[in-house]
Design an enzyme around this catalytic site. Structure first.
Site, PDB file in Angstrom:
ATOM      1  CE  LYS A  10      -3.638  -2.664   2.119  1.00  0.00           C
ATOM      2  NZ  LYS A  10      -4.907  -2.684   2.793  1.00  0.00           N
ATOM      3  CD  GLU A 169      -7.602  -7.985  -0.931  1.00  0.00           C
ATOM      4  OE1 GLU A 169      -6.729  -8.297  -0.119  1.00  0.00           O
ATOM      5  OE2 GLU A 169      -7.629  -6.901  -1.502  1.00  0.00           O
TER       6      GLU A 169
HETATM    7  P1  PGA Z   1      -4.992  -6.426   5.296  1.00  0.00           P
HETATM    8  O1  PGA Z   1      -5.065  -5.866   3.778  1.00  0.00           O
HETATM    9  O2  PGA Z   1      -4.217  -7.713   5.243  1.00  0.00           O
HETATM   10  O3  PGA Z   1      -4.293  -5.346   6.067  1.00  0.00           O
HETATM   11  O4  PGA Z   1      -6.405  -6.652   5.738  1.00  0.00           O
HETATM   12  C1  PGA Z   1      -5.300  -6.732   2.690  1.00  0.00           C
HETATM   13  C2  PGA Z   1      -5.358  -5.936   1.422  1.00  0.00           C
HETATM   14  O5  PGA Z   1      -5.869  -4.806   1.434  1.00  0.00           O
HETATM   15  O6  PGA Z   1      -4.890  -6.395   0.355  1.00  0.00           O
END
Ligand code: PGA
Length: 250
Positions: A10, A169
């Site tokens: 991210k 997701e």
């Molecule tokens: P997270 O994020 O593992 O912090 O929940 C997953 C993603 O957004 O790909």
């Protein structure tokens, strides 16, 4: 089919931080089981440095978190597939829920990106997922069907199965610490597999379906062992080499 264990960094990590984490990860993953592949989706600003350091690492592949569907042009602030490939990337992430909800990306825009990425030499991980409100109002199937069929409508059916993966997701499980229950993951991945079979009858069985949403070292093994779970996409727990390598090896 190898499981694709992927990290989504991210908007985290400067170049040095990214390179240091990649090197630590490579050491921890020096002996990677044959049935696993590792992909790091990193911020654009870190990709050049990661590409330069890739020769000193083992078992790591790179990806970008987004791209623009044009070869080049007057698209201020955007990045093309060729620029991403120039940074030694094999993969690109498309349609992450944060891009849909925070940056306003539509199904139509995502539908342009997926075929363009594939035609321009990048392997795609397409993200789909429902909000809590959509799931609780019984619209899970309708939402996933819409996201999948629109994003894949213009993809050439001759695409090699291993070049196109789906990351399921659930939006309510991303960054919240709330992981979907194993039964829900099992049922939803089967749903996605069956949707893929309608779109790509010949190769849907060989396409990878990843799970993402609060995957951690202590829940990864149970998730990865489920039918139709062919890898994971990990945000928060991928930022530290220690925790992400535990997930990769789970
Ligand atoms: P997270 O994020 O593992 O912090 O929940 C997953 C993603 O957004 O790909």
């Amino acid at each position: 089919m190898k499981k694709l264990m992927s990290a989504n960094w991210k908007m985290y990590k400067t170049r040095d931080e990214a390179v240091n984490t990649m090197k630590a990860l490579s050491e921890a993953l020096a002996t990677l089981p044959d049935d696993r592949e590792v992909a790091l989706f990193a911020p654009y600003t870190a990709l050049g440095s990661l590409a330069d350091a890739l020769g000193q690492t083992k078992n790591i592949q790179l990806g970008a978190e987004n791209m623009y569907p044009a070869k080049e042009g007057a698209f201020t602030g955007e990045i093309s597939p060729a620029m991403i490939r120039d940074c030694a990337c094999r993969f690109v992430l498309i349609g992450h829920s944060e891009r849909r909800s925070v940056l306003g990306e539509t199904d139509e825009f995502i539908a342009k990106k997926v075929p363009f990425a594939l035609e321009n030499g990048l392997d795609v991980v397409l993200c789909i997922g429902e909000t809590l409100e959509e799931r609780e109002s019984g619209r899970l199937e309708e939402v996933l069907e819409r996201q999948l069929s629109s994003a894949l409508a213009a993809v050439d059916s001759s695409v090699e199965a291993e070049r196109l993966s789906i990351a399921y997701e659930p939006v309510w499980a991303i960054g919240t610490g709330k992981v979907a229950g194993l039964e829900d993951i099992l049922a939803t991945h089967l749903l996605v597999r069956n949707m893929l079979k309608k779109i790509f009858p010949e190769k849907a069985d060989k396409m990878r379906i990843l799970y993402g949403g609060s995957v951690k070292p202590d829940n990864a093994q149970a998730i990865v062992a489920l039918d139709n779970v062919d890898g994971v996409l990990v945000g928060g727990a991928s930022l530290e080499a220690g925790s992400f390598s535990k997930i990769v090896l789970a």
